[in-house]
Design a protein around this motif. Sequence first.
Motif, PDB file in Angstrom:
ATOM      1  N   TYR A  29      42.826  44.346  51.328  1.00 33.84           N
ATOM      2  CA  TYR A  29      42.809  45.253  50.185  1.00 33.84           C
ATOM      3  C   TYR A  29      42.039  46.473  50.647  1.00 33.84           C
ATOM      4  O   TYR A  29      40.828  46.398  50.833  1.00 33.84           O
ATOM      5  CB  TYR A  29      42.133  44.613  48.977  1.00 33.84           C
ATOM      6  N   PRO A  49      34.158  28.437  49.328  1.00 30.61           N
ATOM      7  CA  PRO A  49      33.348  29.002  48.248  1.00 30.61           C
ATOM      8  C   PRO A  49      34.077  30.155  47.569  1.00 30.61           C
ATOM      9  O   PRO A  49      35.114  30.608  48.048  1.00 30.61           O
ATOM     10  CB  PRO A  49      32.098  29.491  48.969  1.00 30.61           C
ATOM     11  N   ASN A  50      33.518  30.631  46.492  1.00 27.12           N
ATOM     12  CA  ASN A  50      34.053  31.777  45.773  1.00 27.12           C
ATOM     13  C   ASN A  50      34.262  32.959  46.721  1.00 27.12           C
ATOM     14  O   ASN A  50      33.382  33.263  47.496  1.00 27.12           O
ATOM     15  CB  ASN A  50      33.045  32.178  44.690  1.00 27.12           C
ATOM     16  N   GLY A  51      35.424  33.593  46.640  1.00 23.83           N
ATOM     17  CA  GLY A  51      35.673  34.771  47.467  1.00 23.83           C
ATOM     18  C   GLY A  51      36.151  34.458  48.870  1.00 23.83           C
ATOM     19  O   GLY A  51      36.326  35.367  49.681  1.00 23.83           O
ATOM     20  N   ALA A  52      36.402  33.183  49.151  1.00 23.20           N
ATOM     21  CA  ALA A  52      36.816  32.797  50.503  1.00 23.20           C
ATOM     22  C   ALA A  52      38.238  33.253  50.811  1.00 23.20           C
ATOM     23  O   ALA A  52      38.601  33.445  51.971  1.00 23.20           O
ATOM     24  CB  ALA A  52      36.713  31.286  50.662  1.00 23.20           C
ATOM     25  N   GLY A  53      39.050  33.436  49.773  1.00 26.81           N
ATOM     26  CA  GLY A  53      40.443  33.844  49.979  1.00 26.81           C
ATOM     27  C   GLY A  53      41.431  32.778  49.547  1.00 26.81           C
ATOM     28  O   GLY A  53      42.616  32.844  49.879  1.00 26.81           O
ATOM     29  N   LYS A  54      40.969  31.810  48.780  1.00 25.78           N
ATOM     30  CA  LYS A  54      41.842  30.711  48.353  1.00 25.78           C
ATOM     31  C   LYS A  54      42.959  31.209  47.447  1.00 25.78           C
ATOM     32  O   LYS A  54      44.141  30.936  47.672  1.00 25.78           O
ATOM     33  CB  LYS A  54      41.023  29.642  47.589  1.00 25.78           C
ATOM     34  N   THR A  55      42.592  31.966  46.405  1.00 29.83           N
ATOM     35  CA  THR A  55      43.591  32.446  45.455  1.00 29.83           C
ATOM     36  C   THR A  55      44.590  33.373  46.141  1.00 29.83           C
ATOM     37  O   THR A  55      45.804  33.271  45.927  1.00 29.83           O
ATOM     38  CB  THR A  55      42.907  33.170  44.277  1.00 29.83           C
ATOM     39  N   THR A  56      44.083  34.255  46.973  1.00 31.40           N
ATOM     40  CA  THR A  56      44.968  35.173  47.694  1.00 31.40           C
ATOM     41  C   THR A  56      45.996  34.388  48.506  1.00 31.40           C
ATOM     42  O   THR A  56      47.196  34.679  48.458  1.00 31.40           O
ATOM     43  CB  THR A  56      44.131  36.080  48.622  1.00 31.40           C
ATOM     44  N   VAL A  99      40.805  40.444  53.617  1.00 29.32           N
ATOM     45  CA  VAL A  99      40.555  39.267  52.793  1.00 29.32           C
ATOM     46  C   VAL A  99      41.031  37.995  53.481  1.00 29.32           C
ATOM     47  O   VAL A  99      40.395  36.948  53.391  1.00 29.32           O
ATOM     48  CB  VAL A  99      41.250  39.440  51.418  1.00 29.32           C
ATOM     49  N   GLN A 107      44.752  29.976  38.791  1.00 33.34           N
ATOM     50  CA  GLN A 107      43.333  29.738  38.505  1.00 33.34           C
ATOM     51  C   GLN A 107      43.036  29.957  37.022  1.00 33.34           C
ATOM     52  O   GLN A 107      42.201  29.275  36.446  1.00 33.34           O
ATOM     53  CB  GLN A 107      42.495  30.684  39.369  1.00 33.34           C
TER      54      GLN A 107
HETATM   55  N1  LIG Z   1      43.348  42.814  43.934  1.00 29.34           N
HETATM   56  C1  LIG Z   1      42.257  42.825  44.724  1.00 29.34           C
HETATM   57  N2  LIG Z   1      41.731  43.989  45.151  1.00 29.34           N
HETATM   58  C2  LIG Z   1      40.655  44.019  45.955  1.00 29.34           C
HETATM   59  N3  LIG Z   1      40.005  42.929  46.408  1.00 29.34           N
HETATM   60  C3  LIG Z   1      40.483  41.731  46.009  1.00 29.34           C
HETATM   61  C4  LIG Z   1      41.618  41.611  45.156  1.00 29.34           C
HETATM   62  N4  LIG Z   1      41.853  40.304  44.949  1.00 29.34           N
HETATM   63  C5  LIG Z   1      40.909  39.629  45.641  1.00 29.34           C
HETATM   64  N5  LIG Z   1      40.076  40.493  46.267  1.00 29.34           N
HETATM   65  C6  LIG Z   1      38.940  40.110  47.135  1.00 29.34           C
HETATM   66  O1  LIG Z   1      39.421  39.207  48.080  1.00 29.34           O
HETATM   67  C7  LIG Z   1      38.458  38.204  48.362  1.00 29.34           C
HETATM   68  C8  LIG Z   1      39.091  36.844  48.211  1.00 29.34           C
HETATM   69  O2  LIG Z   1      39.450  36.655  46.868  1.00 29.34           O
HETATM   70  P1  LIG Z   1      40.129  35.326  46.345  1.00 29.34           P
HETATM   71  O3  LIG Z   1      41.334  35.054  47.157  1.00 29.34           O
HETATM   72  O4  LIG Z   1      40.299  35.467  44.882  1.00 29.34           O
HETATM   73  O5  LIG Z   1      39.010  34.242  46.678  1.00 29.34           O
HETATM   74  P2  LIG Z   1      38.802  32.792  46.071  1.00 29.34           P
HETATM   75  O6  LIG Z   1      40.007  32.436  45.290  1.00 29.34           O
HETATM   76  O7  LIG Z   1      38.600  31.925  47.274  1.00 29.34           O
HETATM   77  O8  LIG Z   1      37.575  32.851  45.225  1.00 29.34           O
HETATM   78  C9  LIG Z   1      37.305  38.447  47.420  1.00 29.34           C
HETATM   79  O9  LIG Z   1      36.273  39.070  48.136  1.00 29.34           O
HETATM   80  C10 LIG Z   1      37.887  39.350  46.372  1.00 29.34           C
HETATM   81  O10 LIG Z   1      36.897  40.224  45.882  1.00 29.34           O
END
Ligand SMILES: Nc1ncnc2c1ncn2[C@@H]1O[C@H](COP(=O)(O)OP(=O)(O)O)[C@@H](O)[C@H]1O
Lengths: 326, 281
Positions: free
Chosen positions: A17, A41-48, A22, A87
């Motif tokens: 991003y 952990p939170n912010g690891a990139g799981k959701t992405t 990420v 999520q």
């Molecule tokens: N649309 C976006 N724009 C900018 N940064 C993003 C966006 N979505 C996620 N991020 C960043 O990408 C990183 C991974 O996010 P995410 O995949 O949601 O992690 P997780 O699900 O493991 O908590 C985080 O640091 C988050 O801030």
Amino acid sequence: MTAVKHAIDVKGLRKSYGKTEVLKGIDLEVKRGSLVALLGPNGAGKTTTIRILATLLKPDSGSVQIFGQDVVKEPDAARQRVSLTGQFASVDEDLTGLENLMLVARLLGFSWKQAKTRSTELLAAFGLTEAADRQVKKYSGGMRRRLDIAASIVISPEILFLDEPTTGLDPRSRRQVWDIVRTLLQTGTTILLTTQYLEEADQLADRIVVIDHGAVIADGTSGELKKSVGSGTVRLRLQQAEQRPEAEQILARALGVPIHLEKDQTSLSAQISDPDLASAALSLLVDAGIAFTDFSLGQPSLDEVFLALTGESLDEEETSTEQEIA
Amino acid sequence: MAATQPNLTSVDQATLRSAVSSSSRPGRPGPLDASVTMAWRALLKIKHVPMQLFDVTLFPIMMTLMFTFLFGGALAGSVGEYVQFLIPGIFVMTIAMITMYTGHALNTDIAKGIFDRFRSLPFWRPAVLVGMLLGDMVRYTLAGMVVIVLGFIIGFRPDGGVIGVLLSLILVLIFAFSLSWAWTVLGLLLPTPESTMMVSSMVSFPLTFATNIYVDPATMPEWLQVVVNLNPITHVVTAVRGLMSGTATADQIGLVFLSCAVLIAIFAPLTMYLYSNKGSR
Ligand SMILES: Nc1ncnc2c1ncn2[C@@H]1O[C@H](COP(=O)(O)OP(=O)(O)O)[C@@H](O)[C@H]1O
Ligand SMILES: [Mg+2]
């Protein structure tokens, strides 16, 4: 060998991003009919990661194959075989539970009558029959989560993605979701779930992929991960607290590793690499006349695994400044 | 200990197993089927949240009464005469203004998780929007009826009769559907429901006021007349006045359809482009 296609095959997945990287090249394989937990952990990139696999997000580079089919090139083909429970609940808060499921069923091509039948069946299976005609905004977190999963399996998917399915749920609801996940697995669904909970991964997963800061830092069964840290933890409780210093000396010599003194004054523990050493150490203690009431040789917890892998605890945000020497 | 634990789950394993094992896989729904389903959802929302009908009933009442009695005397000499001129205009304006809530509704939807669900299902993408717009037709019809009934009460007597009014309604609904695509573009471009609402209002006011709704454009400065004559709402008002008084010409109606075609040609593809790329980068 080559004929066997993995349900999910991800190679070198990258996503940024702006300037923030990420995902830094994720590799991931999921065997048909298995459950893999993406732990981090939170912010690891799981959701992405999971959103890319579910065709909701485009990767910058890397390949994603679902049963050998390219997801990025043919998203619609993938959409017929996979399903995502995100999520955050993807349901319409204004509508009732029944209406939500019927909506999804209709959009999947069911007739009105079939949609109603299928929705009613799912509501019953997920213990939501009584709440069928209530607006979702009046549901508890656990009910909402169950409805959300139900909506994801209106057509039984071959692969189900679950993004943090139990985050924020009370223990009872968590147990219910686990039951659902296990049942889905038994019926042959391939599942990729993300979680921040080590216990959850340990309980449900055939394999655990640990990710941190957008990179895979470990990949294996729960047992393998634990082995990579050391084969296990020896715990001892002595009858007499005053014998502990002596016991510590004997154990340190026999095991060749540092001994932890626990808070309760009578207990000691040590991480060992060879379980055989433990029995030798115990007989030395007996010879020295040190009696113990309790002995256990257990695998390390996943918390310890994470600590060993990343040099930081899951609960802490600080990055360790050491390492880099090896 | 585990043996004495009560069964914690209300999820019935056997039912669940059979529900999951169901292998029914209907084919994808057709575009019309998917759109009708999305329209059904819009109607359900009206049913569950009837408050949202407030703006489509109170707003037209306010507009009709305010303009008739506040400006009627001053603008046209007498209220009775002005009503004949004004009601068709108010009718168009009310519906045109209400269309701007479309962008807001879409933006709200996107902010919620349901949007992800829609995007991950393999049905005809535009159905989400087409269905939403079809559902809005109910709101527009209601608002239009409020204006006409109120107009009748204060002395509006259309020479075109019931047929004229019905044809007007159909024409305005077609126009409203076309105009909505402009609002969906805003709903997709702007970050929050609030900002969508604000920008939509800012566009909507000049769009409805720089028209022939309140006064004859002949009284306006020349540059404004150019703007007014380019404004599609002006053409709709002219056509609706024609239909309601039974004097509409094919040219007048044709201009409305042309405006609709132009609006859809520009904004529908733009909406679909923005929609499919939303959140996927
Ligand atoms: N649309 C976006 N724009 C900018 N940064 C993003 C966006 N979505 C996620 N991020 C960043 O990408 C990183 C991974 O996010 P995410 O995949 O949601 O992690 P997780 O699900 O493991 O908590 C985080 O640091 C988050 O801030
Ligand atoms: Mg996440």
